[in-house]
Design an enzyme around this catalytic site. Structure first.
Site, PDB file in Angstrom:
ATOM      1  N   ASP A   1       7.117 -31.771  18.404  1.00 20.48           N
ATOM      2  CA  ASP A   1       6.882 -33.111  18.957  1.00 20.48           C
ATOM      3  C   ASP A   1       5.610 -33.124  19.799  1.00 20.48           C
ATOM      4  OD1 ASP A   1       9.164 -34.078  17.746  1.00 20.48           O
ATOM      5  OD2 ASP A   1      10.367 -34.110  19.575  1.00 20.48           O
TER       6      ASP A   1
ATOM      7  N   GLY B   1      19.436 -31.372  18.858  1.00 24.40           N
ATOM      8  CA  GLY B   1      19.699 -30.697  20.124  1.00 24.40           C
ATOM      9  C   GLY B   1      18.778 -29.526  20.426  1.00 24.40           C
ATOM     10  N   LYS B   2      17.721 -29.353  19.656  1.00 22.53           N
ATOM     11  CA  LYS B   2      16.820 -28.213  19.853  1.00 22.53           C
ATOM     12  C   LYS B   2      16.177 -28.189  21.234  1.00 22.53           C
ATOM     13  CE  LYS B   2      14.175 -29.300  16.448  1.00 22.53           C
ATOM     14  NZ  LYS B   2      14.803 -30.598  16.176  1.00 22.53           N
ATOM     15  N   SER B   3      15.661 -29.321  21.674  1.00 22.19           N
ATOM     16  CA  SER B   3      14.942 -29.356  22.955  1.00 22.19           C
ATOM     17  C   SER B   3      15.841 -28.979  24.131  1.00 22.19           C
ATOM     18  CB  SER B   3      14.337 -30.737  23.189  1.00 22.19           C
ATOM     19  OG  SER B   3      13.406 -31.038  22.182  1.00 22.19           O
TER      20      SER B   3
ATOM     21  N   GLY C   1      15.706 -27.357  13.171  1.00 16.59           N
ATOM     22  CA  GLY C   1      16.792 -28.319  13.002  1.00 16.59           C
ATOM     23  C   GLY C   1      16.211 -29.708  12.872  1.00 16.59           C
ATOM     24  N   GLY C   2      17.016 -30.611  12.391  1.00 21.01           N
ATOM     25  CA  GLY C   2      16.571 -31.987  12.214  1.00 21.01           C
ATOM     26  C   GLY C   2      16.368 -32.693  13.545  1.00 21.01           C
ATOM     27  N   SER C   3      15.784 -33.858  13.449  1.00 24.75           N
ATOM     28  CA  SER C   3      15.566 -34.700  14.615  1.00 24.75           C
ATOM     29  C   SER C   3      16.900 -34.977  15.313  1.00 24.75           C
ATOM     30  CB  SER C   3      14.930 -36.015  14.165  1.00 24.75           C
ATOM     31  OG  SER C   3      14.715 -36.866  15.254  1.00 24.75           O
TER      32      SER C   3
END
Length: 177
Positions: free
Chosen positions: A37, A15-17, A10-12
């Protein structure tokens, strides 16, 4: 076959983290988490803001060079090797090259069971998160929101625009076999 890897794309600021942290909490077995990251942070300082490394443009664009690609391939192969050795691995990535990025992963995976997860978020919401974080180049969230998904095939997609990380993690965990 038992899923050995979960790869979230997913983009920056999508909400991935947050989803990854929740996945580690809700999955019954221990899963290791690695994000792009942390990979970028691990690069030598001379490769950050260098043509052969990674450059973050003032408008939020990101470009990478040959040295970056070589180290990224080694990082990817290392994560796959850990999964092959029995570790369960969650990867938080940003497919700047869309389908080409997924193809690089597929080549490294060589048939290893993986759950592909697309993490979407409305551009305006991701941009708001980006501003609130304060650690991103302004414009990254908007420039990556759609391009990272172009041509990518997923087993599951979640949208964090109105859905909390924990709910997304439960949806993903239900798909892990």
């Amino acid at each position: 076959m038992t899923t050995q890897m979960i790869i979230l794309n997913g983009g920056s600021s999508s909400g991935k983290s947050g989803i990854v942290r929740c996945l580690q909490a809700v999955l019954p077995d221990p899963w290791l988490a690695f994000g792009c990251d942390a990979f970028v942070d691990a690069l030598p300082a001379r490769m950050q803001a260098a043509e052969e490394g990674i450059v973050f443009a003032a408008d939020g664009g990101v470009s990478v060079g040959a040295d970056f690609r070589a180290l990224e391939a080694a990082w990817r192969d290392g994560l796959v090797a850990m999964a092959r050795a029995g570790a369960r691995v969650i990867v938080d990535d940003v497919f700047l090259g869309g389908a080409a990025s997924q193809q690089r992963w597929q080549k490294a995976l060589g048939g290893l069971p993986v759950l592909w997860v697309g993490v979407r978020c409305a551009r305006a919401v991701a941009t708001g998160r980006e501003v609130a974080r304060g650690d991103r180049t302004p414009g990254m969230a908007a420039s990556q929101a759609d391009v990272v998904h172009q041509g990518v095939r997923y087993d599951l997609e979640v949208d964090t625009t109105h859905t909390e990380s924990l709910a997304c993690a439960h949806s993903i965990a239900a798909q892990v076999s």
